[in-house]
Design a protein around this motif. Sequence first.
Motif, PDB file in Angstrom:
ATOM      1  N   PRO A   1       0.829  -1.207   0.000  1.00 59.69           N
ATOM      2  CA  PRO A   1       0.000   0.000   0.000  1.00 59.69           C
ATOM      3  C   PRO A   1       0.866   1.262   0.000  1.00 59.69           C
ATOM      4  CG  PRO A   1      -0.057  -1.038   2.157  1.00 59.69           C
ATOM      5  CD  PRO A   1       0.699  -1.959   1.246  1.00 59.69           C
ATOM      6  N   VAL A   2       0.312   2.302  -0.581  1.00 65.76           N
ATOM      7  CA  VAL A   2       0.995   3.592  -0.638  1.00 65.76           C
ATOM      8  C   VAL A   2       0.482   4.439   0.516  1.00 65.76           C
ATOM      9  CG1 VAL A   2       1.343   5.673  -1.993  1.00 65.76           C
ATOM     10  CG2 VAL A   2       1.252   3.453  -3.132  1.00 65.76           C
ATOM     11  N   ASP A   3       1.388   4.877   1.355  1.00 63.82           N
ATOM     12  CA  ASP A   3       1.019   5.735   2.477  1.00 63.82           C
ATOM     13  C   ASP A   3       0.641   7.115   1.938  1.00 63.82           C
ATOM     14  OD1 ASP A   3       0.794   6.609   5.193  1.00 63.82           O
ATOM     15  OD2 ASP A   3       2.785   7.526   4.984  1.00 63.82           O
ATOM     16  N   ARG A   4      -0.516   7.603   2.340  1.00 58.17           N
ATOM     17  CA  ARG A   4      -0.994   8.904   1.855  1.00 58.17           C
ATOM     18  C   ARG A   4      -0.037  10.038   2.217  1.00 58.17           C
ATOM     19  NH1 ARG A   4      -6.863   9.637   0.844  1.00 58.17           N
ATOM     20  NH2 ARG A   4      -7.761   7.570   0.736  1.00 58.17           N
ATOM     21  N   MET A   5       0.504  10.005   3.413  1.00 55.46           N
ATOM     22  CA  MET A   5       1.407  11.076   3.829  1.00 55.46           C
ATOM     23  C   MET A   5       2.702  11.061   3.018  1.00 55.46           C
ATOM     24  SD  MET A   5      -0.011  13.097   5.838  1.00 55.46           S
ATOM     25  CE  MET A   5       1.393  14.049   6.338  1.00 55.46           C
ATOM     26  N   SER A   6       3.203   9.887   2.701  1.00 57.46           N
ATOM     27  CA  SER A   6       4.413   9.796   1.886  1.00 57.46           C
ATOM     28  C   SER A   6       4.154  10.336   0.486  1.00 57.46           C
ATOM     29  CB  SER A   6       4.892   8.353   1.793  1.00 57.46           C
ATOM     30  OG  SER A   6       5.275   7.896   3.055  1.00 57.46           O
ATOM     31  N   ALA A   7       3.002   9.993  -0.065  1.00 58.29           N
ATOM     32  CA  ALA A   7       2.649  10.506  -1.392  1.00 58.29           C
ATOM     33  C   ALA A   7       2.466  12.015  -1.351  1.00 58.29           C
ATOM     34  CB  ALA A   7       1.377   9.825  -1.889  1.00 58.29           C
ATOM     35  N   ALA A   8       1.849  12.522  -0.292  1.00 61.37           N
ATOM     36  CA  ALA A   8       1.654  13.966  -0.168  1.00 61.37           C
ATOM     37  C   ALA A   8       2.999  14.680  -0.028  1.00 61.37           C
ATOM     38  CB  ALA A   8       0.760  14.280   1.016  1.00 61.37           C
ATOM     39  N   ARG A   9       3.899  14.105   0.735  1.00 61.43           N
ATOM     40  CA  ARG A   9       5.239  14.693   0.870  1.00 61.43           C
ATOM     41  C   ARG A   9       5.972  14.711  -0.462  1.00 61.43           C
ATOM     42  NH1 ARG A   9       5.622  11.270   5.821  1.00 61.43           N
ATOM     43  NH2 ARG A   9       4.957  12.647   7.498  1.00 61.43           N
ATOM     44  N   ALA A  10       5.839  13.645  -1.227  1.00 67.78           N
ATOM     45  CA  ALA A  10       6.485  13.591  -2.543  1.00 67.78           C
ATOM     46  C   ALA A  10       5.918  14.678  -3.458  1.00 67.78           C
ATOM     47  CB  ALA A  10       6.296  12.212  -3.169  1.00 67.78           C
ATOM     48  N   VAL A  11       4.604  14.875  -3.410  1.00 67.45           N
ATOM     49  CA  VAL A  11       3.992  15.895  -4.251  1.00 67.45           C
ATOM     50  C   VAL A  11       4.437  17.291  -3.815  1.00 67.45           C
ATOM     51  CG1 VAL A  11       1.795  16.961  -4.912  1.00 67.45           C
ATOM     52  CG2 VAL A  11       2.025  14.487  -4.911  1.00 67.45           C
ATOM     53  N   VAL A  12       4.507  17.522  -2.517  1.00 72.42           N
ATOM     54  CA  VAL A  12       4.960  18.834  -2.026  1.00 72.42           C
ATOM     55  C   VAL A  12       6.411  19.071  -2.431  1.00 72.42           C
ATOM     56  CG1 VAL A  12       5.484  20.147   0.069  1.00 72.42           C
ATOM     57  CG2 VAL A  12       3.297  18.991  -0.159  1.00 72.42           C
ATOM     58  N   PHE A  13       7.259  18.063  -2.327  1.00 70.78           N
ATOM     59  CA  PHE A  13       8.639  18.188  -2.782  1.00 70.78           C
ATOM     60  C   PHE A  13       8.685  18.496  -4.277  1.00 70.78           C
ATOM     61  CE2 PHE A  13      12.456  16.016  -4.539  1.00 70.78           C
ATOM     62  CZ  PHE A  13      13.404  16.919  -4.076  1.00 70.78           C
ATOM     63  N   GLY A  14       7.841  17.817  -5.043  1.00 74.00           N
ATOM     64  CA  GLY A  14       7.792  18.069  -6.484  1.00 74.00           C
ATOM     65  C   GLY A  14       7.330  19.482  -6.800  1.00 74.00           C
ATOM     66  N   GLN A  15       6.311  19.955  -6.099  1.00 71.01           N
ATOM     67  CA  GLN A  15       5.825  21.308  -6.350  1.00 71.01           C
ATOM     68  C   GLN A  15       6.877  22.348  -5.986  1.00 71.01           C
ATOM     69  OE1 GLN A  15       2.091  21.598  -4.241  1.00 71.01           O
ATOM     70  NE2 GLN A  15       0.950  20.767  -5.968  1.00 71.01           N
ATOM     71  N   ALA A  16       7.513  22.177  -4.838  1.00 70.44           N
ATOM     72  CA  ALA A  16       8.566  23.122  -4.437  1.00 70.44           C
ATOM     73  C   ALA A  16       9.722  23.091  -5.431  1.00 70.44           C
ATOM     74  CB  ALA A  16       9.056  22.784  -3.032  1.00 70.44           C
ATOM     75  N   SER A  17      10.085  21.905  -5.874  1.00 71.94           N
ATOM     76  CA  SER A  17      11.173  21.782  -6.849  1.00 71.94           C
ATOM     77  C   SER A  17      10.801  22.451  -8.159  1.00 71.94           C
ATOM     78  CB  SER A  17      11.492  20.312  -7.100  1.00 71.94           C
ATOM     79  OG  SER A  17      11.941  19.704  -5.922  1.00 71.94           O
ATOM     80  N   ALA A  18       9.558  22.309  -8.589  1.00 73.12           N
ATOM     81  CA  ALA A  18       9.124  22.920  -9.844  1.00 73.12           C
ATOM     82  C   ALA A  18       9.148  24.439  -9.750  1.00 73.12           C
ATOM     83  CB  ALA A  18       7.725  22.431 -10.211  1.00 73.12           C
ATOM     84  N   LEU A  19       8.694  24.986  -8.634  1.00 77.44           N
ATOM     85  CA  LEU A  19       8.684  26.442  -8.476  1.00 77.44           C
ATOM     86  C   LEU A  19      10.106  27.008  -8.459  1.00 77.44           C
ATOM     87  CD1 LEU A  19       5.837  26.717  -5.831  1.00 77.44           C
ATOM     88  CD2 LEU A  19       5.735  27.490  -8.209  1.00 77.44           C
ATOM     89  N   VAL A  20      10.985  26.379  -7.704  1.00 81.68           N
ATOM     90  CA  VAL A  20      12.365  26.853  -7.637  1.00 81.68           C
ATOM     91  C   VAL A  20      13.064  26.643  -8.978  1.00 81.68           C
ATOM     92  CG1 VAL A  20      14.609  26.463  -6.529  1.00 81.68           C
ATOM     93  CG2 VAL A  20      12.539  26.569  -5.149  1.00 81.68           C
ATOM     94  N   SER A  21      12.805  25.532  -9.620  1.00 83.59           N
ATOM     95  CA  SER A  21      13.438  25.260 -10.917  1.00 83.59           C
ATOM     96  C   SER A  21      12.979  26.233 -11.982  1.00 83.59           C
ATOM     97  CB  SER A  21      13.165  23.827 -11.356  1.00 83.59           C
ATOM     98  OG  SER A  21      13.803  22.942 -10.486  1.00 83.59           O
ATOM     99  N   ALA A  22      11.728  26.662 -11.934  1.00 84.04           N
ATOM    100  CA  ALA A  22      11.257  27.658 -12.890  1.00 84.04           C
ATOM    101  C   ALA A  22      12.020  28.973 -12.705  1.00 84.04           C
ATOM    102  CB  ALA A  22       9.757  27.888 -12.730  1.00 84.04           C
ATOM    103  N   LEU A  23      12.243  29.362 -11.453  1.00 87.35           N
ATOM    104  CA  LEU A  23      13.024  30.573 -11.185  1.00 87.35           C
ATOM    105  C   LEU A  23      14.480  30.413 -11.630  1.00 87.35           C
ATOM    106  CD1 LEU A  23      11.724  31.577  -7.649  1.00 87.35           C
ATOM    107  CD2 LEU A  23      11.529  32.920  -9.744  1.00 87.35           C
ATOM    108  N   VAL A  24      15.088  29.306 -11.278  1.00 95.73           N
ATOM    109  CA  VAL A  24      16.493  29.073 -11.612  1.00 95.73           C
ATOM    110  C   VAL A  24      16.672  28.964 -13.124  1.00 95.73           C
ATOM    111  CG1 VAL A  24      18.370  27.394 -11.397  1.00 95.73           C
ATOM    112  CG2 VAL A  24      17.067  28.067  -9.392  1.00 95.73           C
ATOM    113  N   ALA A  25      15.784  28.248 -13.792  1.00 93.48           N
ATOM    114  CA  ALA A  25      15.894  28.103 -15.247  1.00 93.48           C
ATOM    115  C   ALA A  25      15.707  29.456 -15.932  1.00 93.48           C
ATOM    116  CB  ALA A  25      14.859  27.101 -15.759  1.00 93.48           C
ATOM    117  N   GLY A  26      14.793  30.267 -15.425  1.00 94.38           N
ATOM    118  CA  GLY A  26      14.622  31.604 -15.990  1.00 94.38           C
ATOM    119  C   GLY A  26      15.853  32.464 -15.797  1.00 94.38           C
ATOM    120  N   ALA A  27      16.447  32.390 -14.618  1.00 88.97           N
ATOM    121  CA  ALA A  27      17.651  33.178 -14.347  1.00 88.97           C
ATOM    122  C   ALA A  27      18.805  32.743 -15.259  1.00 88.97           C
ATOM    123  CB  ALA A  27      18.041  33.047 -12.882  1.00 88.97           C
ATOM    124  N   TYR A  28      19.016  31.437 -15.351  1.00 85.84           N
ATOM    125  CA  TYR A  28      20.087  30.957 -16.229  1.00 85.84           C
ATOM    126  C   TYR A  28      19.767  31.228 -17.695  1.00 85.84           C
ATOM    127  CZ  TYR A  28      22.753  28.738 -12.526  1.00 85.84           C
ATOM    128  OH  TYR A  28      23.520  28.512 -11.406  1.00 85.84           O
TER     129      TYR A  28
END
Length: 165
Positions: free
Chosen positions: A75-102
């Motif tokens: 089974p997939v733990d809901r909290m683990s999946a939610a943490r993965a999604v939050v990490f992905g969202q934070a990574s996407a936001l920061v990567s959009a800024l970094v990619a724009g800067a570069y």
Amino acid sequence: MNQLRIGTLAGLFAAAFGLCWAGAGLWDSMDNTLPAVPLLAPVVLALIAAVLLGTALSLRARLRAQRERRPDARPVDRMSAARAVVFGQASALVSALVAGAYGGFGLFLLLERMEVPNRRDQALYAGLAVAAGVAVVAAALYLERVCRLPEGDEDDPTGPMGSRA
């Protein structure tokens, strides 16, 4: 949890792109030495994209095994999946800024400083960082799609994300 919006990511990319391009031009016009683009910038972004993609593929396989009711399905733990999604969202936001800067910095180097051999390499590193940043955003969006609950399953504790917490 709100989904990432492509428009938000594109806006962050465009704002960082414009600010960095203008900032590099201003910095160069004052006869200052432009900073170097680190070689590890695209490498780190590519590693983050690989981690996000690996997490998404792992969760997708586990969710598929659960849906097919395989006896060996974990089974997939809901909290683990939610943490993965939050990490992905934070990574996407920061990567959009970094990619724009570069991207802005790399465009400035391409348009203004291509006669310097070292700056050609810097423009290449900046371009690779932009490509890796786009890969992070794509992997984060895919991870978010994999972990999305079907309509109406928000309150079902035995839904597709596993057993009761």
